[in-house]
Design an enzyme around this catalytic site. Structure first.
Site, PDB file in Angstrom:
ATOM      1  N   CYS A 100      -4.448  -0.132  -5.760  1.00 45.88           N
ATOM      2  CA  CYS A 100      -3.394  -0.915  -6.540  1.00 45.88           C
ATOM      3  C   CYS A 100      -3.893  -1.266  -7.979  1.00 45.88           C
ATOM      4  CB  CYS A 100      -3.611  -2.463  -5.879  1.00 45.88           C
ATOM      5  SG  CYS A 100      -2.382  -3.458  -6.718  1.00 45.88           S
ATOM      6  N   CYS A 125       1.757   3.722  -0.991  1.00 47.61           N
ATOM      7  CA  CYS A 125       2.729   3.303  -2.093  1.00 47.61           C
ATOM      8  C   CYS A 125       2.307   3.161  -3.392  1.00 47.61           C
ATOM      9  CB  CYS A 125       3.056   2.044  -1.513  1.00 47.61           C
ATOM     10  SG  CYS A 125       3.769   1.834  -0.042  1.00 47.61           S
ATOM     11  N   CYS A 149       4.492  -4.410   5.393  1.00 48.14           N
ATOM     12  CA  CYS A 149       5.314  -4.037   6.368  1.00 48.14           C
ATOM     13  C   CYS A 149       4.973  -2.842   7.099  1.00 48.14           C
ATOM     14  CB  CYS A 149       6.846  -3.568   5.531  1.00 48.14           C
ATOM     15  SG  CYS A 149       7.023  -1.825   4.694  1.00 48.14           S
ATOM     16  N   CYS A 152       2.843  -7.160  -1.603  1.00 47.87           N
ATOM     17  CA  CYS A 152       3.017  -6.273  -0.348  1.00 47.87           C
ATOM     18  C   CYS A 152       3.119  -7.523   0.672  1.00 47.87           C
ATOM     19  CB  CYS A 152       1.799  -5.548  -0.058  1.00 47.87           C
ATOM     20  SG  CYS A 152       1.716  -4.654   1.207  1.00 47.87           S
ATOM     21  N   CYS A 192       8.755  -1.014  13.748  1.00 44.50           N
ATOM     22  CA  CYS A 192       9.289  -1.817  15.315  1.00 44.50           C
ATOM     23  C   CYS A 192       8.736  -0.533  16.460  1.00 44.50           C
ATOM     24  CB  CYS A 192      10.954  -1.907  15.355  1.00 44.50           C
ATOM     25  SG  CYS A 192      11.469  -3.107  14.019  1.00 44.50           S
ATOM     26  N   HIS A 209      -4.333  -1.804  -1.173  1.00 43.02           N
ATOM     27  CA  HIS A 209      -5.415  -2.637  -2.229  1.00 43.02           C
ATOM     28  C   HIS A 209      -6.385  -1.883  -3.007  1.00 43.02           C
ATOM     29  CE1 HIS A 209      -7.730  -6.310  -3.262  1.00 43.02           C
ATOM     30  NE2 HIS A 209      -8.584  -5.655  -2.755  1.00 43.02           N
ATOM     31  N   CYS A 247       6.843  -2.167  -4.516  1.00 37.20           N
ATOM     32  CA  CYS A 247       6.972  -3.735  -4.549  1.00 37.20           C
ATOM     33  C   CYS A 247       6.145  -4.368  -5.523  1.00 37.20           C
ATOM     34  CB  CYS A 247       6.685  -4.066  -3.162  1.00 37.20           C
ATOM     35  SG  CYS A 247       7.549  -3.441  -1.851  1.00 37.20           S
ATOM     36  N   CYS A 267      17.088  -2.016  13.258  1.00 32.99           N
ATOM     37  CA  CYS A 267      18.378  -2.552  12.369  1.00 32.99           C
ATOM     38  C   CYS A 267      18.977  -0.971  11.905  1.00 32.99           C
ATOM     39  CB  CYS A 267      17.883  -3.417  11.400  1.00 32.99           C
ATOM     40  SG  CYS A 267      16.634  -2.707  10.124  1.00 32.99           S
ATOM     41  N   CYS A 285      15.488   2.243   9.118  1.00 31.31           N
ATOM     42  CA  CYS A 285      14.705   3.486   8.953  1.00 31.31           C
ATOM     43  C   CYS A 285      15.460   4.753   8.871  1.00 31.31           C
ATOM     44  CB  CYS A 285      13.675   3.609  10.216  1.00 31.31           C
ATOM     45  SG  CYS A 285      12.746   2.126  10.725  1.00 31.31           S
ATOM     46  N   CYS A 332      -0.178 -11.643  -0.646  1.00 33.68           N
ATOM     47  CA  CYS A 332      -0.249 -10.109  -0.831  1.00 33.68           C
ATOM     48  C   CYS A 332      -0.969  -9.338   0.407  1.00 33.68           C
ATOM     49  CB  CYS A 332      -0.807  -9.705  -1.981  1.00 33.68           C
ATOM     50  SG  CYS A 332      -0.615  -7.663  -2.138  1.00 33.68           S
ATOM     51  N   CYS A 367       8.610  -0.653   7.283  1.00 39.36           N
ATOM     52  CA  CYS A 367       9.838  -1.616   7.409  1.00 39.36           C
ATOM     53  C   CYS A 367      10.667  -1.721   6.286  1.00 39.36           C
ATOM     54  CB  CYS A 367       9.442  -2.905   7.992  1.00 39.36           C
ATOM     55  SG  CYS A 367      10.991  -3.835   8.584  1.00 39.36           S
ATOM     56  N   CYS A 395      -3.159 -10.324 -10.019  1.00 34.27           N
ATOM     57  CA  CYS A 395      -3.411  -9.945  -8.567  1.00 34.27           C
ATOM     58  C   CYS A 395      -2.222 -10.938  -7.769  1.00 34.27           C
ATOM     59  CB  CYS A 395      -4.792  -9.983  -8.068  1.00 34.27           C
ATOM     60  SG  CYS A 395      -4.761  -9.941  -6.224  1.00 34.27           S
TER      61      CYS A 395
HETATM   62 FE1  SF4 Z   1      -4.904  -6.135  -3.542  1.00 33.98          FE
HETATM   63 FE2  SF4 Z   1      -2.387  -7.150  -3.567  1.00 33.98          FE
HETATM   64 FE3  SF4 Z   1      -3.891  -7.949  -5.365  1.00 33.98          FE
HETATM   65 FE4  SF4 Z   1      -3.084  -5.499  -5.506  1.00 33.98          FE
HETATM   66  S1  SF4 Z   1      -1.763  -7.633  -5.834  1.00 33.98           S
HETATM   67  S2  SF4 Z   1      -5.023  -5.924  -5.883  1.00 33.98           S
HETATM   68  S3  SF4 Z   1      -2.979  -5.135  -3.220  1.00 33.98           S
HETATM   69  S4  SF4 Z   1      -4.341  -8.288  -3.356  1.00 33.98           S
END
Ligand code: SF4
Length: 305
Positions: free
Chosen positions: A224, A259, A281, A278, A147, A221, A271, A50, A53, A250, A185, A244
């Site tokens: 995070c 990220c 992607c 999440c 992709c 994760h 995100c 698309c 990227c 997620c 993505c 969470c």
């Molecule tokens: Fe894990 Fe998503 Fe919870 Fe963050 S929001 S702790 S990445 S499951």
């Protein structure tokens, strides 16, 4: 008093503002030493994509996309960015692919329509023809985006073109040269440009599952800021709730990417910081199943296929 999430946001913003947006040390060192005339060029083609990227690449902030293209790498051709078009563009591409124009790395964005070649044609040849030519002459191949790296949306269940990732296309052909995946993505611009700089100035970066460990060595994760909520089983029940986001589908536990420390949009956000789960992607399972929605409105909507 600021909490951990606010601190991370502030730190990321300051990093971007001062031009040190998470540059890994080897890449920073390479940037200082670069002599553009001495590095292999980059030829960038797009298949079933698309163009998202490429749009993302242009959002690079530190260094900017213009700097990366002109000072730190040598972009020989890109369909959206190059000034030439039509026959002149095709002649230039073929000059590189034939090996006449010197050493180059080949960047591919998009999937390959394996059972319907006519679904993606550049000039007078199907996209796969260019992949074959580049496979023989390029110093290595970088698959840009999900992709090209995993199949992504073009390879979703039920697609009529038999789309496969460029990575799978080369793997099935026994490709023995460096093959580097930059999923996402779209992919973060730093992931792509810094990999290119590493490749042309230092050599092949350390890979994990085919992708640079610098960026894809850890699950989202694990880094995070809501991980402590996960451990204490404080889960959001609907979009917008604190806690969470696991029960809203997620995919941070399944997705390797940096990220949580890199952030997006010049270090402004990412995100999960905006309360969006999440969607995985950058993971191989992204968008592959029909009954696997990107977002679930509540914890009661089917989460995992
Ligand atoms: Fe894990 Fe998503 Fe919870 Fe963050 S929001 S702790 S990445 S499951």
């Amino acid at each position: 008093m600021i909490d951990r999430r606010q601190f991370l946001k502030l730190a990321a913003s300051l990093s971007a503002a001062f031009g040190v947006a998470n540059l890994p040390e080897p890449v920073a060192a390479a940037l200082k030493k670069i002599d553009p005339a001495s590095v292999p060029k980059l030829v960038y083609l797009q298949g079933l994509s698309c163009t998202g990227c490429s749009v993302s690449l242009l959002q690079a902030k530190s260094p900017s996309a213009a700097t990366m293209i002109t000072d730190y790498s040598q972009l020989a051709f890109h369909a959206d960015l190059s000034a030439i078009s039509g026959k002149k563009a095709l002649d230039l591409i073929k000059k590189f692919l034939s090996g006449e124009a010197g050493p180059y790395f080949f960047a591919v964005e998009g999937a390959v329509p394996a059972t319907m070649p006519e679904a993606c044609v550049i000039g007078d040849h199907p996209f796969s023809w260019y992949l074959d030519q580049a496979g023989a002459s390029a110093a290595g191949v970088v698959t840009v985006g999900t992709c090209a790296s995993h199949g992504g949306i073009p390879a979703a269940e039920g697609n009529p073109t038999g789309a496969i990732s460029a990575r799978d296309y080369y793997t099935h052909k026994g490709f023995a040269k460096p093959l580097i995946a930059i999923p996402g993505c779209p992919p973060h611009p730093d992931w792509v440009w810094q990999t290119v700089v590493h490749l042309v100035k230092i050599g092949l970066p350390e890979l994990v599952d085919g992708a640079p460990k610098l960026f894809f060595g850890r699950k989202i994760h694990d880094g995070c800021p809501r991980y402590h909520d996960f451990q204490q089983e404080i889960f959001a029940k609907k979009l917008g709730d604190p806690g969470c986001l696991f029960k809203l589908g997620c995919l941070g536990p399944d997705t390797a990417a940096d990220c949580p420390s890199r952030w997006w949009n010049g270090g402004q956000t990412w995100c999960i910081d905006t309360n969006a789960p999440c969607i995985g992607c950058a993971s191989p399972i992204f968008a592959r199943k029909k009954n696997f929605p990107f977002y679930r409105l509540t914890e009661h909507q089917k989460v995992r296929g």
